[in-house]
Design a protein around this motif. Structure first.
Motif, PDB file in Angstrom:
ATOM      1  N   SER A   1      41.394  40.343   4.157  1.00 35.25           N
ATOM      2  CA  SER A   1      41.094  41.542   3.366  1.00 35.25           C
ATOM      3  C   SER A   1      42.213  41.848   2.380  1.00 35.25           C
ATOM      4  O   SER A   1      41.962  42.185   1.218  1.00 35.25           O
ATOM      5  N   TYR A   2      43.461  41.716   2.818  1.00 32.23           N
ATOM      6  CA  TYR A   2      44.595  42.026   1.948  1.00 32.23           C
ATOM      7  C   TYR A   2      44.700  41.026   0.794  1.00 32.23           C
ATOM      8  O   TYR A   2      44.949  41.419  -0.357  1.00 32.23           O
ATOM      9  N   THR A   3      44.532  39.741   1.084  1.00 32.69           N
ATOM     10  CA  THR A   3      44.638  38.756   0.005  1.00 32.69           C
ATOM     11  C   THR A   3      43.494  38.909  -0.986  1.00 32.69           C
ATOM     12  O   THR A   3      43.702  38.799  -2.201  1.00 32.69           O
ATOM     13  N   LEU A   4      42.291  39.187  -0.491  1.00 33.40           N
ATOM     14  CA  LEU A   4      41.164  39.389  -1.395  1.00 33.40           C
ATOM     15  C   LEU A   4      41.368  40.629  -2.246  1.00 33.40           C
ATOM     16  O   LEU A   4      41.126  40.609  -3.465  1.00 33.40           O
ATOM     17  N   ALA A   5      41.841  41.714  -1.646  1.00 32.31           N
ATOM     18  CA  ALA A   5      42.084  42.946  -2.409  1.00 32.31           C
ATOM     19  C   ALA A   5      43.158  42.725  -3.475  1.00 32.31           C
ATOM     20  O   ALA A   5      43.028  43.203  -4.608  1.00 32.31           O
ATOM     21  N   ALA A   6      44.218  42.003  -3.130  1.00 36.25           N
ATOM     22  CA  ALA A   6      45.286  41.745  -4.098  1.00 36.25           C
ATOM     23  C   ALA A   6      44.766  40.914  -5.263  1.00 36.25           C
ATOM     24  O   ALA A   6      45.122  41.152  -6.428  1.00 36.25           O
ATOM     25  N   THR A   7      43.918  39.929  -4.966  1.00 34.39           N
ATOM     26  CA  THR A   7      43.343  39.099  -6.024  1.00 34.39           C
ATOM     27  C   THR A   7      42.461  39.926  -6.948  1.00 34.39           C
ATOM     28  O   THR A   7      42.556  39.829  -8.177  1.00 34.39           O
ATOM     29  N   ILE A   8      41.601  40.772  -6.373  1.00 36.50           N
ATOM     30  CA  ILE A   8      40.710  41.605  -7.183  1.00 36.50           C
ATOM     31  C   ILE A   8      41.520  42.577  -8.034  1.00 36.50           C
ATOM     32  O   ILE A   8      41.226  42.788  -9.224  1.00 36.50           O
TER      33      ILE A   8
ATOM     34  N   TYR B   1      25.440  39.473 -22.633  1.00 35.11           N
ATOM     35  CA  TYR B   1      26.649  40.292 -22.699  1.00 35.11           C
ATOM     36  C   TYR B   1      27.891  39.475 -22.364  1.00 35.11           C
ATOM     37  O   TYR B   1      28.937  39.624 -22.989  1.00 35.11           O
ATOM     38  N   TRP B   2      27.776  38.593 -21.388  1.00 40.67           N
ATOM     39  CA  TRP B   2      28.939  37.879 -20.865  1.00 40.67           C
ATOM     40  C   TRP B   2      29.282  36.661 -21.704  1.00 40.67           C
ATOM     41  O   TRP B   2      28.413  35.892 -22.079  1.00 40.67           O
ATOM     42  N   GLU B   3      30.562  36.489 -22.004  1.00 44.92           N
ATOM     43  CA  GLU B   3      31.009  35.387 -22.850  1.00 44.92           C
ATOM     44  C   GLU B   3      31.903  34.380 -22.127  1.00 44.92           C
ATOM     45  O   GLU B   3      31.983  33.225 -22.529  1.00 44.92           O
ATOM     46  N   TYR B   4      32.591  34.825 -21.077  1.00 46.45           N
ATOM     47  CA  TYR B   4      33.554  33.950 -20.417  1.00 46.45           C
ATOM     48  C   TYR B   4      33.379  34.013 -18.910  1.00 46.45           C
ATOM     49  O   TYR B   4      32.927  35.028 -18.354  1.00 46.45           O
ATOM     50  N   VAL B   5      33.745  32.924 -18.248  1.00 50.64           N
ATOM     51  CA  VAL B   5      33.681  32.834 -16.788  1.00 50.64           C
ATOM     52  C   VAL B   5      35.022  32.336 -16.265  1.00 50.64           C
ATOM     53  O   VAL B   5      35.580  31.365 -16.786  1.00 50.64           O
ATOM     54  N   TYR B   6      35.530  33.009 -15.249  1.00 52.25           N
ATOM     55  CA  TYR B   6      36.799  32.629 -14.624  1.00 52.25           C
ATOM     56  C   TYR B   6      36.548  32.343 -13.152  1.00 52.25           C
ATOM     57  O   TYR B   6      36.022  33.192 -12.425  1.00 52.25           O
ATOM     58  N   LEU B   7      36.900  31.141 -12.684  1.00 55.06           N
ATOM     59  CA  LEU B   7      36.716  30.758 -11.287  1.00 55.06           C
ATOM     60  C   LEU B   7      38.059  30.735 -10.593  1.00 55.06           C
ATOM     61  O   LEU B   7      39.012  30.110 -11.082  1.00 55.06           O
ATOM     62  N   THR B   8      38.138  31.406  -9.435  1.00 53.81           N
ATOM     63  CA  THR B   8      39.404  31.454  -8.717  1.00 53.81           C
ATOM     64  C   THR B   8      39.130  31.479  -7.217  1.00 53.81           C
ATOM     65  O   THR B   8      37.985  31.367  -6.769  1.00 53.81           O
ATOM     66  N   GLU B   9      40.195  31.625  -6.432  1.00 58.75           N
ATOM     67  CA  GLU B   9      40.098  31.662  -4.978  1.00 58.75           C
ATOM     68  C   GLU B   9      40.666  32.994  -4.480  1.00 58.75           C
ATOM     69  O   GLU B   9      41.377  33.691  -5.215  1.00 58.75           O
ATOM     70  N   PRO B  10      40.395  33.349  -3.218  1.00 54.39           N
ATOM     71  CA  PRO B  10      40.709  34.702  -2.755  1.00 54.39           C
ATOM     72  C   PRO B  10      42.179  34.954  -2.443  1.00 54.39           C
ATOM     73  O   PRO B  10      42.526  36.050  -2.002  1.00 54.39           O
ATOM     74  N   ASP B  11      43.046  33.976  -2.664  1.00 53.90           N
ATOM     75  CA  ASP B  11      44.465  34.190  -2.410  1.00 53.90           C
ATOM     76  C   ASP B  11      45.302  33.859  -3.639  1.00 53.90           C
ATOM     77  O   ASP B  11      46.483  33.550  -3.529  1.00 53.90           O
ATOM     78  N   THR B  12      44.680  33.922  -4.808  1.00 51.06           N
ATOM     79  CA  THR B  12      45.368  33.564  -6.049  1.00 51.06           C
ATOM     80  C   THR B  12      45.488  34.796  -6.937  1.00 51.06           C
ATOM     81  O   THR B  12      44.507  35.235  -7.543  1.00 51.06           O
ATOM     82  N   ILE B  13      46.683  35.358  -7.010  1.00 48.66           N
ATOM     83  CA  ILE B  13      46.931  36.559  -7.808  1.00 48.66           C
ATOM     84  C   ILE B  13      47.204  36.138  -9.253  1.00 48.66           C
ATOM     85  O   ILE B  13      48.055  35.290  -9.507  1.00 48.66           O
ATOM     86  N   LEU B  14      46.473  36.721 -10.178  1.00 45.02           N
ATOM     87  CA  LEU B  14      46.590  36.359 -11.593  1.00 45.02           C
ATOM     88  C   LEU B  14      47.671  37.204 -12.260  1.00 45.02           C
ATOM     89  O   LEU B  14      47.617  38.433 -12.251  1.00 45.02           O
TER      90      LEU B  14
END
Length: 391
Positions: free
Chosen positions: A57-64, A194-207
């Motif tokens: 939960s913490y890693t997912l929240a930090a990523t979001i 409406y949408w122009e771009y897509v970003y794929l990531t994982e739940p423990d990757t902080i941008l």
């Protein structure tokens, strides 16, 4: 394929805040959610699963939260496991504690039960983060269509399931059922145009990005380029651990770390630079001898730590870590521990002030990042970030 599905979604609305379009607001971020599970001997330290649920939960929240800071308009968390909604709800609760009302709200329930579903999702949930005059919708989709999940090389390929679902949502395959399409695109902008771009990531990757560069990222994407983030890999380092106790470091009452399982804060590894994207707004106080930089620049197609790597240790950066046997009362040899890591000695030690703040040295594939007091110029390869231009 097309199959019947029963789907429940919780949606949110905000009548008090107006949406403001940021530079990259027309970006959908997809998080391919594969939760952490304690395996083998580690499972005994978490018999109830509480630590695992908190970690996920913490890693997912930090990523979001990091995606919100960039200004993306939508986050779709894609999973395949029964327990995923528990982790998603835990992340939402954490975000609600960070962003006060109307920061995170939820109301309303919608059901999908027909033969027009191509996702075969059994559970979806949607939340909206609203802060000030900017908002980002977040939602969870569970994919159960085995054709989307399984490949010749992986039995459970969550990133593939995320890409397939989003592709169907954007190319019109879900137009027959706007409710299902909203599970992927959201309720605020349930329109592929409406949408122009897509970003794929994982739940423990902080941008981590510099806000002043977002316009340049958009220009690069609009020119047809695909941009990729550097995945900076944190390392177990003495500077991030509690004090030494009898040659060990105590994490908690249940687990200790051997001195050979982390980098010593000695020699080369003690010279840790701090990367502060905007040093005029630093929230920390550092020693006068701490090297401070504003950028970390790609060193090009160089992977010095992987030269001569014969894969006897995986991943490559773990080659120097080993359990060291000490006699009771014997002090460990810090110099010997440093020399155990000839591959990591080829990289500068750094930490980002933002994000988790842990020590890192390179990308997970061994690509080098060089600290700089100015922006990255022609000496370096093009700085990369995130998102793929929708085709």
């Amino acid at each position: 394929g097309t199959a019947a599905a029963t789907t429940t979604t919780t949606t949110t609305t905000s009548s008090t805040t107006k949406t403001v379009t940021t530079t990259l607001h027309k970006t959908i971020a997809m998080i391919a959610f594969s939760p952490y599970r304690a395996k083998g001997k580690m499972a005994k330290y978490d018999p109830t699963g509480r630590k695992r649920r908190l970690l996920n939960s913490y890693t997912l929240a930090a990523t979001i939260a990091s995606l919100y800071q960039v200004g993306f308009g939508r986050v779709t968390v894609v999973g395949i496991n029964d327990e995923d909604p528990v982790h998603f709800e835990g992340a939402c609760q954490l975000l609600a504690s960070i962003y006060p009302p109307p920061g995170l709200t939820a109301n309303g329930t919608a059901f999908l039960e027909n033969n027009n579903s191509i996702t075969t999702a059994t559970i979806t949930k949607t939340r909206t983060i609203t802060i000030g005059v900017t908002n980002m919708e977040i939602g969870y989709v569970r994919v159960t269509n085995r054709d989307w999940i399984t490949t010749n090389f992986a039995k459970y390929n969550v990133p593939r399931a995320a890409l397939v679902g989003m592709q169907y949502a954007l190319n019109g395959a879900m137009d027959i059922n706007r409710t299902e399409r909203a599970f992927w695109l959201g309720t605020q902008h349930n329109d592929p145009n409406y949408w122009e771009y897509v970003y794929l990531t994982e739940p423990d990757t902080i941008l981590n990005t510099k806000p002043e560069l977002l316009t340049l990222f958009k220009e690069a994407l609009d020119s047809g380029l695909s941009l990729f983030p550097h995945r900076l890999h944190i390392l177990p380092h003495e500077a991030d651990l509690p004090p030494v106790v009898n040659n060990f470091r105590t994490r908690d009452e249940e687990y200790v770390l051997n001195a050979g399982e982390f980098l010593p804060n000695e020699g080369h590894f003690a010279n840790i630079s701090v990367i502060i994207p905007n040093d005029t707004n630093s929230s920390h106080t550092y020693d006068t001898d701490t090297p401070i930089y504003s950028s970390c620049c790609d060193d090009g197609r160089e992977w010095p730590g992987k030269e001569g790597w014969e894969r006897f240790c995986r991943p490559w950066w773990t080659c120097g870590f080993r359990n060291i046997q000490y006699k009771e009362g014997e002090a460990y040899n810090a110099t010997a521990l440093v020399e155990n890591h000839p591959r990591l000695l080829l990289y500068p030690m750094m930490r980002l002030e933002t994000g988790v703040g842990a020590v890192f040295a390179a990308s997970n594939h061994g690509r080098r990042c060089l600290p700089s007091k100015t922006g990255c110029d022609s000496r370096y390869s093009t700085k990369k970030t995130t998102a793929n231009k929708k085709q």
